[in-house]
Design a protein around this motif. Structure first.
Motif, PDB file in Angstrom:
ATOM      1  N   SER A  63     -12.146 -12.949  10.659  1.00  0.00           N
ATOM      2  CA  SER A  63     -12.191 -12.488   9.272  1.00  0.00           C
ATOM      3  C   SER A  63     -11.109 -13.204   8.481  1.00  0.00           C
ATOM      4  CB  SER A  63     -11.934 -10.986   9.213  1.00  0.00           C
ATOM      5  OG  SER A  63     -12.781 -10.308  10.100  1.00  0.00           O
ATOM      6  N   PRO A  64     -11.329 -13.400   7.168  1.00  0.00           N
ATOM      7  CA  PRO A  64     -10.244 -13.959   6.345  1.00  0.00           C
ATOM      8  C   PRO A  64      -9.086 -12.970   6.319  1.00  0.00           C
ATOM      9  CG  PRO A  64     -12.066 -13.178   4.962  1.00  0.00           C
ATOM     10  CD  PRO A  64     -12.514 -13.041   6.386  1.00  0.00           C
ATOM     11  N   PRO A  65      -7.862 -13.460   6.098  1.00  0.00           N
ATOM     12  CA  PRO A  65      -6.703 -12.548   6.152  1.00  0.00           C
ATOM     13  C   PRO A  65      -6.826 -11.435   5.110  1.00  0.00           C
ATOM     14  CG  PRO A  65      -6.062 -14.738   5.347  1.00  0.00           C
ATOM     15  CD  PRO A  65      -7.483 -14.844   5.824  1.00  0.00           C
ATOM     16  N   LEU A  66      -6.288 -10.286   5.480  1.00  0.00           N
ATOM     17  CA  LEU A  66      -6.407  -9.105   4.624  1.00  0.00           C
ATOM     18  C   LEU A  66      -5.371  -9.172   3.496  1.00  0.00           C
ATOM     19  CD1 LEU A  66      -7.827  -6.330   4.409  1.00  0.00           C
ATOM     20  CD2 LEU A  66      -5.964  -5.400   5.776  1.00  0.00           C
ATOM     21  N   PRO A  67      -5.809  -9.012   2.233  1.00  0.00           N
ATOM     22  CA  PRO A  67      -4.816  -8.940   1.154  1.00  0.00           C
ATOM     23  C   PRO A  67      -3.846  -7.800   1.426  1.00  0.00           C
ATOM     24  CG  PRO A  67      -7.040  -9.127   0.253  1.00  0.00           C
ATOM     25  CD  PRO A  67      -7.181  -8.911   1.737  1.00  0.00           C
ATOM     26  N   THR A  68      -2.571  -8.065   1.263  1.00  0.00           N
ATOM     27  CA  THR A  68      -1.529  -7.090   1.594  1.00  0.00           C
ATOM     28  C   THR A  68      -0.575  -6.933   0.422  1.00  0.00           C
ATOM     29  OG1 THR A  68      -1.677  -7.684   3.931  1.00  0.00           O
ATOM     30  CG2 THR A  68       0.338  -6.571   3.225  1.00  0.00           C
ATOM     31  N   VAL A  69      -0.276  -5.688   0.073  1.00  0.00           N
ATOM     32  CA  VAL A  69       0.747  -5.423  -0.947  1.00  0.00           C
ATOM     33  C   VAL A  69       1.833  -4.569  -0.314  1.00  0.00           C
ATOM     34  CG1 VAL A  69      -0.736  -5.644  -2.983  1.00  0.00           C
ATOM     35  CG2 VAL A  69      -0.607  -3.447  -1.793  1.00  0.00           C
ATOM     36  N   ARG A  70       3.072  -4.735  -0.836  1.00  0.00           N
ATOM     37  CA  ARG A  70       4.211  -4.031  -0.233  1.00  0.00           C
ATOM     38  C   ARG A  70       4.956  -3.160  -1.238  1.00  0.00           C
ATOM     39  NH1 ARG A  70       4.575  -5.717   4.838  1.00  0.00           N
ATOM     40  NH2 ARG A  70       3.546  -7.691   5.270  1.00  0.00           N
ATOM     41  N   THR A  71       4.507  -3.183  -2.498  1.00  0.00           N
ATOM     42  CA  THR A  71       5.162  -2.343  -3.500  1.00  0.00           C
ATOM     43  C   THR A  71       4.126  -1.460  -4.185  1.00  0.00           C
ATOM     44  OG1 THR A  71       4.843  -3.897  -5.317  1.00  0.00           O
ATOM     45  CG2 THR A  71       6.843  -4.174  -3.991  1.00  0.00           C
ATOM     46  N   VAL A  72       4.616  -0.320  -4.690  1.00  0.00           N
ATOM     47  CA  VAL A  72       3.738   0.602  -5.413  1.00  0.00           C
ATOM     48  C   VAL A  72       3.163  -0.090  -6.645  1.00  0.00           C
ATOM     49  CG1 VAL A  72       3.676   2.800  -6.653  1.00  0.00           C
ATOM     50  CG2 VAL A  72       5.038   2.576  -4.563  1.00  0.00           C
ATOM     51  N   LYS A  73       3.975  -0.909  -7.289  1.00  0.00           N
ATOM     52  CA  LYS A  73       3.526  -1.616  -8.488  1.00  0.00           C
ATOM     53  C   LYS A  73       2.328  -2.509  -8.180  1.00  0.00           C
ATOM     54  CE  LYS A  73       5.384  -4.470 -12.177  1.00  0.00           C
ATOM     55  NZ  LYS A  73       5.948  -5.812 -12.146  1.00  0.00           N
ATOM     56  N   LEU A  78      -0.694   9.604  -1.945  1.00  0.00           N
ATOM     57  CA  LEU A  78      -1.832   9.984  -2.788  1.00  0.00           C
ATOM     58  C   LEU A  78      -1.517   9.760  -4.265  1.00  0.00           C
ATOM     59  CD1 LEU A  78      -3.024  13.221  -0.930  1.00  0.00           C
ATOM     60  CD2 LEU A  78      -4.055  10.931  -0.850  1.00  0.00           C
ATOM     61  N   ILE A  79      -0.264   9.981  -4.644  1.00  0.00           N
ATOM     62  CA  ILE A  79       0.125   9.740  -6.044  1.00  0.00           C
ATOM     63  C   ILE A  79       0.228   8.233  -6.300  1.00  0.00           C
ATOM     64  CG2 ILE A  79       2.040  10.003  -7.690  1.00  0.00           C
ATOM     65  CD1 ILE A  79       2.507  12.819  -6.346  1.00  0.00           C
ATOM     66  N   GLN A  80       0.719   7.497  -5.331  1.00  0.00           N
ATOM     67  CA  GLN A  80       0.869   6.040  -5.493  1.00  0.00           C
ATOM     68  C   GLN A  80      -0.487   5.350  -5.626  1.00  0.00           C
ATOM     69  OE1 GLN A  80       2.994   5.275  -1.875  1.00  0.00           O
ATOM     70  NE2 GLN A  80       5.019   5.565  -2.803  1.00  0.00           N
ATOM     71  N   ALA A  81      -1.397   5.663  -4.699  1.00  0.00           N
ATOM     72  CA  ALA A  81      -2.671   4.935  -4.644  1.00  0.00           C
ATOM     73  C   ALA A  81      -3.722   5.563  -5.557  1.00  0.00           C
ATOM     74  CB  ALA A  81      -3.193   4.893  -3.209  1.00  0.00           C
ATOM     75  N   ALA A  82      -3.553   6.847  -5.887  1.00  0.00           N
ATOM     76  CA  ALA A  82      -4.523   7.558  -6.731  1.00  0.00           C
ATOM     77  C   ALA A  82      -5.960   7.296  -6.295  1.00  0.00           C
ATOM     78  CB  ALA A  82      -4.313   7.192  -8.202  1.00  0.00           C
ATOM     79  N   ARG A  96      10.747  10.197 -10.058  1.00  0.00           N
ATOM     80  CA  ARG A  96      11.044   8.949  -9.353  1.00  0.00           C
ATOM     81  C   ARG A  96      10.654   9.064  -7.892  1.00  0.00           C
ATOM     82  NH1 ARG A  96      17.155   7.758 -10.773  1.00  0.00           N
ATOM     83  NH2 ARG A  96      16.687   9.703 -11.851  1.00  0.00           N
ATOM     84  N   ASP A  97      11.036  10.190  -7.249  1.00  0.00           N
ATOM     85  CA  ASP A  97      10.844  10.324  -5.796  1.00  0.00           C
ATOM     86  C   ASP A  97       9.369  10.436  -5.422  1.00  0.00           C
ATOM     87  OD1 ASP A  97      13.556  10.195  -5.529  1.00  0.00           O
ATOM     88  OD2 ASP A  97      13.840  12.308  -5.017  1.00  0.00           O
ATOM     89  N   LEU A  98       8.583  11.146  -6.231  1.00  0.00           N
ATOM     90  CA  LEU A  98       7.148  11.298  -5.912  1.00  0.00           C
ATOM     91  C   LEU A  98       6.310  10.190  -6.541  1.00  0.00           C
ATOM     92  CD1 LEU A  98       6.593  15.172  -6.116  1.00  0.00           C
ATOM     93  CD2 LEU A  98       7.072  13.739  -4.110  1.00  0.00           C
ATOM     94  N   ASP A  99       6.949   9.258  -7.252  1.00  0.00           N
ATOM     95  CA  ASP A  99       6.238   8.119  -7.860  1.00  0.00           C
ATOM     96  C   ASP A  99       5.214   8.570  -8.884  1.00  0.00           C
ATOM     97  OD1 ASP A  99       7.327   6.048  -5.840  1.00  0.00           O
ATOM     98  OD2 ASP A  99       6.371   7.536  -4.567  1.00  0.00           O
ATOM     99  N   LEU A 100       5.507   9.665  -9.583  1.00  0.00           N
ATOM    100  CA  LEU A 100       4.572  10.106 -10.627  1.00  0.00           C
ATOM    101  C   LEU A 100       4.578   9.087 -11.754  1.00  0.00           C
ATOM    102  CD1 LEU A 100       5.445  13.886 -10.427  1.00  0.00           C
ATOM    103  CD2 LEU A 100       3.161  12.911 -10.076  1.00  0.00           C
ATOM    104  N   PRO A 101       3.400   8.622 -12.165  1.00  0.00           N
ATOM    105  CA  PRO A 101       3.332   7.523 -13.148  1.00  0.00           C
ATOM    106  C   PRO A 101       3.490   8.033 -14.570  1.00  0.00           C
ATOM    107  CG  PRO A 101       1.123   8.066 -12.382  1.00  0.00           C
ATOM    108  CD  PRO A 101       2.076   9.004 -11.673  1.00  0.00           C
TER     109      PRO A 101
END
Lengths: 284, 284
Positions: free
Chosen positions: A3-13, A141-145, B167-172
């Motif tokens: 498979s092609p490499p998996l896109p990877t992110v390391r920050t919430v942004k 759950l809050i980060q990825a929504a 900040r801690d829960l990453d609420l946008p």
């Protein structure tokens, strides 16, 4: 063909940038939170997630706050390169693999706790464990929504804790529980199975067998008290020691049940084989 | 001419239907959480919110979990009809006024706690208060999903607890602190001022005066220890009793400061006038 490499992110942004693009296009997103060391069980979660959404994000984060001081945080298996390959092959769209400092910035001070359902069983055996789980899952759950998040029934109490906190905090996500993936001999797949010696691996399926036997007895009308005692005895004979618990509980709240209760039941067990702690559970 | 009646929703579902419509249209949304009994201070929060967003939602919810067993939950003023009129006149777009059962359904079990910043001062004087605040504010921010939320500096420790949990829960969401609205004699506007007798109302501004005097002394180089002692003595002479605290603290973390520290400072005080507990604070 690999498979092609998996896109990877390391920050919430960066995670939010990708996910919000999908959402703006009206596409549904599923999240599969993991601690890595992936096996077929995890890949079955990804497959189930796919059926619920247009895009699947898997997170890999070995969360330090859900390990006790004498638990296996340091030696927990970390296999990110292989994890990314497995996820790419399982048709996952994005890997979110944050570092500890991205999840817990200096000054981090917030804890999500769930009373009731998180207190018995693993909550009693592993003080602080479910506060660590509830806090990191709330964050993910809050980060990825995501629209949907998939968790394995293997960690049944964890699943019920998460269902409770999602309802209580009004997180706009559907929680989907995935059936436990098992080896042919019945052993629940777990990253911690890698710790077992060859001899222990032969004994390990007796945990599932004891649960299946207990479910059969309960269905045939045996009492909760006798079923629990029989289950513990079977594990002792097989060589598990110590046994943290082998209990029949309310399937939603994990509260104790009176004999003859008509509530849905779940049998849950945790026991050590040598230095390795195994857990498993079964519906009745 | 009276303002047209304010649109009001009482369920999370209805709230989300309105807010998500605005967001789909690319419009920014601000939330102003309140416990009702609105006064000019709250209306200044709404005015500030307007400057940050296209739509302003105010919530009115007297949150039972942030009151202690011997506090004023039962007698806290409830004036929803008047609140809705004031908000409509202040150019607010939507009132969210949920009942207790909408916020805390049967089986509710989840608590958000913030260590550190929530522990001294009001955290010590009112056990459980900030856990109640952190939990309900987390819920409101997740329910309304605003771009901006406005809180008054009058409740300065609460504002810092909320900044920390967001900040801690990453609420946008961007948290905006609004300067304390004051009567002409300096008394911070507060719904609890309604409890004061005429005589107590004459004494009440001495709280602000003591804080202003303390700020002046600190700027002139007086020691933290002397400033705190002088402030307490001034409140005692004025007739406040008991005095919960009169302290100079780190403006961000609310930790104690060493003499001569170059950190930003905040002076915070809480004291009773008769049965009414007043709080106020001032930057240095």
């Amino acid at each position: 063909m690999p498979s092609p490499p998996l896109p990877t992110v390391r920050t919430v942004k960066d995670l939010r940038a990708v996910v919000s693009g999908w959402k703006r296009a009206g596409q549904k997103v599923a999240l599969v939170p993991t601690m890595g060391a992936l096996h077929e069980g995890h890949l079955s979660l990804v497959a189930l997630a796919r059926r619920h959404a247009d895009h699947v994000v898997a997170s890999v984060f070995v969360n330090p706050t859900q390990f006790g001081p004498n638990e296996d945080f340091a030696r927990y298996p970390r296999t990110e390169t292989r994890d990314a390959e497995l996820l790419a092959g399982a048709d996952c769209d994005l890997l979110f693999a944050p570092g500890v400092e991205e999840m817990y910035a200096p000054g981090f001070s917030t804890t999500v706790t769930v009373s009731g359902v998180s207190e018995p069983l693993d909550g009693a055996a592993r003080p602080g464990h479910f506060a660590g789980v509830a806090t990191v899952v709330s964050k993910l759950l809050i980060q990825a929504a995501p629209d949907v998040a998939v968790f394995g029934e293997k960690d049944y109490q964890q699943l019920q804790v998460i269902r409770r906190l999602v309802r209580d905090l009004d997180l706009p996500v559907e929680i989907v529980g995935a059936p436990t993936a098992r080896a042919e001999d019945g052993l629940a797949l777990s990253s911690r199975n890698a710790y077992l010696s060859q001899e222990e691996r032969q004994i390990a399926p007796r945990l599932h067998q004891a649960l299946a036997e207990a479910a059969r007895r309960l269905r045939e009308g045996d009492s909760i008290e006798r079923v629990e005692a029989t289950g513990r005895a079977a594990l002792e004979r097989a060589g598990f020691a110590p046994i943290d618990y082998f209990e029949v509980r309310d399937a939603e709240t994990l509260a104790r049940l009176e004999e003859g209760s008509s509530r849905d039941k779940r049998i849950l067990a945790a026991a050590f084989l040598g230095k390795t702690r195994l857990i498993d559970n079964l519906g009745v």
